[in-house]
Design an enzyme around this catalytic site. Sequence first.
Site, PDB file in Angstrom:
ATOM      1  N   HIS A 199      -7.142 -35.552 -22.080  1.00  0.00           N
ATOM      2  CA  HIS A 199      -5.779 -36.078 -22.188  1.00  0.00           C
ATOM      3  C   HIS A 199      -5.796 -37.597 -22.301  1.00  0.00           C
ATOM      4  O   HIS A 199      -5.326 -38.313 -21.421  1.00  0.00           O
ATOM      5  CB  HIS A 199      -4.963 -35.660 -20.970  1.00  0.00           C
ATOM      6  CG  HIS A 199      -4.746 -34.196 -20.827  1.00  0.00           C
ATOM      7  ND1 HIS A 199      -5.714 -33.338 -20.325  1.00  0.00           N
ATOM      8  CD2 HIS A 199      -3.682 -33.426 -21.118  1.00  0.00           C
ATOM      9  CE1 HIS A 199      -5.229 -32.104 -20.307  1.00  0.00           C
ATOM     10  NE2 HIS A 199      -4.004 -32.120 -20.775  1.00  0.00           N
ATOM     11  N   SER A 244      -6.991 -28.580 -22.638  1.00  0.00           N
ATOM     12  CA  SER A 244      -6.054 -28.439 -21.525  1.00  0.00           C
ATOM     13  C   SER A 244      -5.923 -26.977 -21.108  1.00  0.00           C
ATOM     14  O   SER A 244      -6.903 -26.353 -20.723  1.00  0.00           O
ATOM     15  CB  SER A 244      -4.694 -29.055 -21.915  1.00  0.00           C
ATOM     16  OG  SER A 244      -3.856 -29.192 -20.786  1.00  0.00           O
ATOM     17  N   GLU A 303     -12.178 -32.699 -17.021  1.00  0.00           N
ATOM     18  CA  GLU A 303     -11.074 -33.649 -17.137  1.00  0.00           C
ATOM     19  C   GLU A 303      -9.830 -32.976 -16.589  1.00  0.00           C
ATOM     20  O   GLU A 303      -9.826 -31.773 -16.324  1.00  0.00           O
ATOM     21  CB  GLU A 303     -10.866 -34.076 -18.599  1.00  0.00           C
ATOM     22  CG  GLU A 303     -10.542 -32.943 -19.561  1.00  0.00           C
ATOM     23  CD  GLU A 303      -9.059 -32.779 -19.856  1.00  0.00           C
ATOM     24  OE1 GLU A 303      -8.276 -33.708 -19.577  1.00  0.00           O
ATOM     25  OE2 GLU A 303      -8.681 -31.717 -20.356  1.00  0.00           O
TER      26      GLU A 303
END
Length: 307
Positions: A277, A116, A212
Amino acid sequence: MKQLLRPGRLAPGARVAVVATSGPVPEERLQAGLDVLRGWDLDPVAGPHVLDRQAELGYLAGTDADRAADLQNAWCDPAVDAVLCARGGYGAQRVIDLLDWEAMRAAGPKILVGFSDVTVLHEAFATRLGLATLYGPMAAGVDFVKNTRAQEHLRATLFAPETVRVIASGGTALVPGRARGVTLGGCLCLLAAELGTPHARPSARGGLLCLEDVGEETYRLDRYLTQLLRAGWLDGVRGVLLGSWEGCADDARLRPLLADRLGGLGVPVVENVGFGHCAGASTIPFGVAAELDADTGTLTLDEPALR
Protein backbone atom coordinates in the site's frame (compact mmCIF):
# COMPACT_ATOMS: atom_id res chain seq x y z
CA MET A 1 9.06 -25.05 -0.26
CA LYS A 2 9.03 -25.68 -4.00
CA GLN A 3 8.80 -23.17 -6.79
CA LEU A 4 5.31 -23.09 -8.25
CA LEU A 5 4.19 -23.29 -11.87
CA ARG A 6 4.75 -19.98 -13.65
CA PRO A 7 2.04 -18.84 -16.08
CA GLY A 8 2.93 -17.55 -19.52
CA ARG A 9 3.59 -13.86 -20.13
CA LEU A 10 1.14 -11.63 -21.97
CA ALA A 11 1.39 -10.53 -25.58
CA PRO A 12 -0.22 -7.51 -27.25
CA GLY A 13 -3.91 -8.12 -27.84
CA ALA A 14 -4.29 -10.49 -24.87
CA ARG A 15 -7.65 -10.49 -23.14
CA VAL A 16 -7.58 -9.74 -19.42
CA ALA A 17 -10.57 -9.92 -17.08
CA VAL A 18 -11.10 -7.41 -14.27
CA VAL A 19 -13.19 -8.76 -11.39
CA ALA A 20 -14.23 -7.53 -7.96
CA THR A 21 -13.47 -10.16 -5.35
CA SER A 22 -13.67 -7.93 -2.30
CA GLY A 23 -14.93 -4.37 -1.75
CA PRO A 24 -17.08 -2.11 -3.94
CA VAL A 25 -15.39 -0.52 -6.93
CA PRO A 26 -15.76 3.17 -7.88
CA GLU A 27 -16.85 3.34 -11.51
CA GLU A 28 -14.59 6.26 -12.42
CA ARG A 29 -11.51 4.43 -11.14
CA LEU A 30 -12.52 1.26 -12.96
CA GLN A 31 -12.86 3.13 -16.23
CA ALA A 32 -9.49 4.84 -15.69
CA GLY A 33 -7.86 1.47 -15.04
CA LEU A 34 -9.43 -0.09 -18.12
CA ASP A 35 -8.11 2.83 -20.17
CA VAL A 36 -4.58 2.16 -18.88
CA LEU A 37 -4.86 -1.49 -19.88
CA ARG A 38 -6.16 -0.57 -23.33
CA GLY A 39 -3.16 1.74 -23.66
CA TRP A 40 -0.99 -1.36 -23.21
CA ASP A 41 -2.70 -2.92 -26.24
CA LEU A 42 -4.63 -5.32 -24.03
CA ASP A 43 -8.30 -6.25 -24.38
CA PRO A 44 -9.75 -5.73 -20.88
CA VAL A 45 -13.22 -7.05 -20.03
CA ALA A 46 -14.98 -6.23 -16.78
CA GLY A 47 -16.83 -8.90 -14.82
CA PRO A 48 -20.65 -8.61 -14.92
CA HIS A 49 -20.82 -7.78 -11.20
CA VAL A 50 -17.69 -5.63 -10.92
CA LEU A 51 -19.70 -2.50 -9.97
CA ASP A 52 -22.17 -4.24 -7.65
CA ARG A 53 -22.58 -3.38 -3.98
CA GLN A 54 -24.15 -5.78 -1.50
CA ALA A 55 -27.38 -4.22 -0.21
CA GLU A 56 -27.12 -5.24 3.45
CA LEU A 57 -23.32 -5.37 3.73
CA GLY A 58 -22.17 -2.33 1.82
CA TYR A 59 -18.48 -3.15 2.26
CA LEU A 60 -18.85 -6.01 -0.23
CA ALA A 61 -18.90 -5.73 -4.03
CA GLY A 62 -22.12 -7.67 -4.55
CA THR A 63 -23.05 -11.06 -3.16
CA ASP A 64 -20.50 -13.72 -2.36
CA ALA A 65 -21.97 -15.98 -5.04
CA ASP A 66 -21.73 -13.29 -7.73
CA ARG A 67 -18.15 -12.35 -6.84
CA ALA A 68 -17.13 -16.01 -6.87
CA ALA A 69 -18.91 -16.58 -10.19
CA ASP A 70 -17.17 -13.61 -11.83
CA LEU A 71 -13.77 -14.89 -10.72
CA GLN A 72 -14.40 -18.50 -11.70
CA ASN A 73 -16.01 -17.70 -15.05
CA ALA A 74 -13.14 -15.38 -15.98
CA TRP A 75 -10.57 -17.98 -14.94
CA CYS A 76 -12.29 -20.78 -16.84
CA ASP A 77 -12.84 -18.71 -20.01
CA PRO A 78 -10.28 -19.99 -22.55
CA ALA A 79 -10.18 -16.55 -24.19
CA VAL A 80 -8.91 -14.90 -20.98
CA ASP A 81 -5.14 -14.86 -20.34
CA ALA A 82 -5.06 -13.04 -17.01
CA VAL A 83 -7.38 -12.06 -14.17
CA LEU A 84 -6.78 -8.71 -12.48
CA CYS A 85 -8.58 -7.92 -9.26
CA ALA A 86 -10.25 -4.53 -9.29
CA ARG A 87 -9.52 -3.55 -5.68
CA GLY A 88 -9.05 -4.87 -2.16
CA GLY A 89 -11.00 -4.01 0.94
CA TYR A 90 -12.60 -7.11 2.40
CA GLY A 91 -14.47 -10.11 1.06
CA ALA A 92 -12.08 -12.52 -0.66
CA GLN A 93 -12.26 -14.89 2.32
CA ARG A 94 -16.01 -15.22 1.72
CA VAL A 95 -15.64 -16.48 -1.87
CA ILE A 96 -12.84 -19.04 -1.44
CA ASP A 97 -15.13 -21.90 -0.46
CA LEU A 98 -17.55 -21.15 -3.31
CA LEU A 99 -14.99 -21.75 -6.07
CA ASP A 100 -14.80 -24.98 -8.07
CA TRP A 101 -11.08 -25.63 -7.73
CA GLU A 102 -11.16 -28.70 -9.96
CA ALA A 103 -12.65 -26.67 -12.81
CA MET A 104 -10.14 -23.88 -12.25
CA ARG A 105 -7.25 -26.33 -12.28
CA ALA A 106 -8.55 -27.83 -15.51
CA ALA A 107 -8.62 -24.37 -17.08
CA GLY A 108 -4.84 -24.32 -16.96
CA PRO A 109 -2.36 -21.75 -15.64
CA LYS A 110 -3.15 -18.05 -16.01
CA ILE A 111 -1.97 -14.85 -14.40
CA LEU A 112 -3.58 -13.55 -11.19
CA VAL A 113 -2.78 -9.99 -10.09
CA GLY A 114 -3.81 -8.25 -6.88
CA PHE A 115 -2.69 -7.38 -3.36
CA SER A 116 -4.06 -6.51 0.08
CA ASP A 117 -7.26 -8.56 0.61
CA VAL A 118 -6.27 -10.65 -2.43
CA THR A 119 -3.61 -12.22 -0.16
CA VAL A 120 -6.27 -14.87 0.53
CA LEU A 121 -6.41 -15.75 -3.18
CA HIS A 122 -2.62 -15.86 -3.49
CA GLU A 123 -2.54 -18.45 -0.72
CA ALA A 124 -5.37 -20.48 -2.23
CA PHE A 125 -3.95 -20.40 -5.77
CA ALA A 126 -0.64 -21.66 -4.36
CA THR A 127 -2.14 -24.49 -2.31
CA ARG A 128 -4.99 -25.55 -4.61
CA LEU A 129 -3.56 -24.82 -8.08
CA GLY A 130 0.19 -24.91 -7.44
CA LEU A 131 0.40 -21.63 -9.32
CA ALA A 132 2.73 -18.63 -9.03
CA THR A 133 0.88 -15.30 -8.81
CA LEU A 134 1.66 -11.57 -8.89
CA TYR A 135 1.30 -9.40 -5.79
CA GLY A 136 0.82 -6.11 -7.56
CA PRO A 137 -1.43 -3.10 -8.16
CA MET A 138 -5.11 -3.58 -8.92
CA ALA A 139 -6.89 -2.33 -11.99
CA ALA A 140 -9.16 0.15 -10.16
CA GLY A 141 -6.68 1.01 -7.41
CA VAL A 142 -5.79 4.62 -6.71
CA ASP A 143 -2.07 4.00 -7.11
CA PHE A 144 -2.47 2.08 -10.34
CA VAL A 145 -4.52 4.71 -12.15
CA LYS A 146 -2.38 7.63 -10.93
CA ASN A 147 1.19 6.35 -10.58
CA THR A 148 3.33 5.75 -13.64
CA ARG A 149 5.98 3.80 -11.74
CA ALA A 150 3.47 1.25 -10.44
CA GLN A 151 1.99 0.93 -13.92
CA GLU A 152 5.32 0.44 -15.64
CA HIS A 153 6.64 -2.16 -13.20
CA LEU A 154 3.48 -4.23 -13.58
CA ARG A 155 3.56 -3.77 -17.35
CA ALA A 156 7.19 -4.95 -17.54
CA THR A 157 6.38 -7.95 -15.35
CA LEU A 158 3.46 -8.93 -17.59
CA PHE A 159 5.10 -8.42 -20.98
CA ALA A 160 8.88 -8.59 -20.44
CA PRO A 161 9.48 -10.25 -17.07
CA GLU A 162 13.15 -10.88 -17.80
CA THR A 163 13.70 -7.10 -17.50
CA VAL A 164 12.56 -7.05 -13.85
CA ARG A 165 14.27 -10.16 -12.47
CA VAL A 166 16.13 -7.92 -10.02
CA ILE A 167 13.80 -5.94 -7.78
CA ALA A 168 15.93 -3.21 -6.24
CA SER A 169 13.94 -1.56 -3.50
CA GLY A 170 16.45 0.74 -1.89
CA GLY A 171 15.41 -0.91 1.36
CA THR A 172 17.70 -1.24 4.35
CA ALA A 173 18.73 -4.24 6.41
CA LEU A 174 16.99 -4.72 9.73
CA VAL A 175 18.94 -7.96 10.01
CA PRO A 176 21.82 -8.27 7.50
CA GLY A 177 22.63 -11.25 5.33
CA ARG A 178 21.64 -13.20 2.23
CA ALA A 179 19.11 -15.98 1.86
CA ARG A 180 17.53 -18.15 -0.79
CA GLY A 181 13.95 -19.38 -0.88
CA VAL A 182 10.59 -19.21 -2.61
CA THR A 183 8.61 -15.98 -2.37
CA LEU A 184 5.27 -15.83 -0.57
CA GLY A 185 3.32 -13.54 1.70
CA GLY A 186 1.06 -10.54 1.46
CA CYS A 187 -0.97 -8.54 3.91
CA LEU A 188 0.02 -9.47 7.47
CA CYS A 189 -3.46 -9.34 9.00
CA LEU A 190 -4.83 -11.71 6.37
CA LEU A 191 -2.00 -14.20 6.71
CA ALA A 192 -2.79 -14.32 10.43
CA ALA A 193 -6.53 -14.60 9.76
CA GLU A 194 -5.99 -17.50 7.36
CA LEU A 195 -4.13 -19.67 9.88
CA GLY A 196 -5.73 -23.09 10.11
CA THR A 197 -7.98 -22.72 7.08
CA PRO A 198 -7.92 -25.38 4.35
CA HIS A 199 -6.69 -23.04 1.60
CA ALA A 200 -3.70 -21.55 3.43
CA ARG A 201 -0.13 -22.84 3.56
CA PRO A 202 0.71 -24.76 6.73
CA SER A 203 3.88 -22.68 7.17
CA ALA A 204 6.36 -20.32 5.55
CA ARG A 205 9.17 -22.89 5.84
CA GLY A 206 11.70 -22.49 3.02
CA GLY A 207 10.22 -19.18 1.96
CA LEU A 208 11.20 -15.57 1.50
CA LEU A 209 8.28 -13.98 3.28
CA CYS A 210 6.93 -10.63 2.07
CA LEU A 211 4.89 -8.72 4.67
CA GLU A 212 3.02 -5.42 4.58
CA ASP A 213 -0.22 -3.92 5.91
CA VAL A 214 -2.31 -0.77 6.01
CA GLY A 215 -4.12 1.28 8.66
CA GLU A 216 -3.18 -0.92 11.63
CA GLU A 217 -2.27 0.12 15.17
CA THR A 218 1.15 -1.04 16.32
CA TYR A 219 -0.28 -3.38 18.94
CA ARG A 220 -2.40 -5.07 16.27
CA LEU A 221 0.67 -5.68 14.11
CA ASP A 222 2.33 -7.09 17.22
CA ARG A 223 -0.69 -9.39 17.70
CA TYR A 224 -0.56 -10.70 14.11
CA LEU A 225 3.19 -11.37 14.22
CA THR A 226 2.90 -12.99 17.64
CA GLN A 227 0.10 -15.21 16.36
CA LEU A 228 2.24 -16.38 13.43
CA LEU A 229 5.16 -17.02 15.79
CA ARG A 230 3.08 -18.91 18.36
CA ALA A 231 1.47 -21.03 15.65
CA GLY A 232 4.91 -22.05 14.36
CA TRP A 233 4.07 -20.60 10.97
CA LEU A 234 7.38 -18.74 10.77
CA ASP A 235 9.50 -21.77 11.68
CA GLY A 236 12.04 -22.41 8.94
CA VAL A 237 11.43 -19.18 7.01
CA ARG A 238 14.59 -18.21 5.08
CA GLY A 239 14.24 -14.42 4.96
CA VAL A 240 11.75 -11.58 5.39
CA LEU A 241 10.96 -8.59 3.17
CA LEU A 242 8.98 -5.78 4.79
CA GLY A 243 6.95 -3.60 2.46
CA SER A 244 4.81 -0.57 3.19
CA TRP A 245 2.93 0.15 6.42
CA GLU A 246 0.71 2.92 5.07
CA GLY A 247 -1.51 4.42 7.75
CA CYS A 248 0.38 2.56 10.49
CA ALA A 249 2.93 4.05 12.87
CA ASP A 250 6.06 5.76 11.58
CA ASP A 251 9.35 3.91 11.21
CA ALA A 252 10.60 5.04 14.62
CA ARG A 253 7.73 3.21 16.33
CA LEU A 254 7.49 0.26 13.96
CA ARG A 255 11.17 -0.68 13.82
CA PRO A 256 11.42 -1.75 17.49
CA LEU A 257 8.35 -3.96 17.08
CA LEU A 258 9.59 -5.56 13.86
CA ALA A 259 13.06 -6.11 15.32
CA ASP A 260 11.56 -7.61 18.47
CA ARG A 261 9.23 -10.03 16.69
CA LEU A 262 11.38 -10.93 13.66
CA GLY A 263 14.97 -10.44 14.81
CA GLY A 264 14.96 -13.69 16.73
CA LEU A 265 14.27 -15.75 13.61
CA GLY A 266 17.97 -15.66 12.75
CA VAL A 267 17.36 -14.82 9.09
CA PRO A 268 17.95 -11.71 6.94
CA VAL A 269 15.23 -9.06 7.22
CA VAL A 270 15.04 -6.04 4.93
CA GLU A 271 12.67 -3.13 5.53
CA ASN A 272 11.21 -0.37 3.35
CA VAL A 273 10.86 -2.60 0.31
CA GLY A 274 8.50 -0.76 -2.02
CA PHE A 275 5.54 -3.11 -2.33
CA GLY A 276 2.02 -3.08 -0.96
CA HIS A 277 0.00 0.00 0.00
CA CYS A 278 2.46 2.65 -1.15
CA ALA A 279 2.91 5.01 -4.05
CA GLY A 280 4.74 3.42 -6.98
CA ALA A 281 4.53 -0.09 -5.55
CA SER A 282 6.56 -2.80 -7.24
CA THR A 283 4.96 -6.03 -8.42
CA ILE A 284 6.31 -9.01 -6.46
CA PRO A 285 5.84 -12.52 -7.87
CA PHE A 286 4.86 -15.15 -5.32
CA GLY A 287 5.86 -18.78 -5.74
CA VAL A 288 9.21 -18.23 -7.49
CA ALA A 289 12.72 -19.10 -6.32
CA ALA A 290 14.84 -16.09 -5.51
CA GLU A 291 17.73 -14.69 -3.49
CA LEU A 292 17.35 -11.92 -0.94
CA ASP A 293 20.30 -9.67 -0.19
CA ALA A 294 19.28 -7.63 2.83
CA ASP A 295 22.45 -5.54 2.71
CA THR A 296 21.70 -4.18 -0.75
CA GLY A 297 17.92 -4.39 -0.41
CA THR A 298 17.56 -6.50 -3.55
CA LEU A 299 15.46 -9.52 -4.46
CA THR A 300 16.83 -11.45 -7.43
CA LEU A 301 14.56 -13.99 -9.10
CA ASP A 302 16.16 -17.19 -10.39
CA GLU A 303 13.90 -17.03 -13.44
CA PRO A 304 11.50 -14.40 -14.81
CA ALA A 305 8.18 -14.26 -12.97
CA LEU A 306 6.34 -15.47 -16.08
CA ARG A 307 7.36 -17.93 -18.76
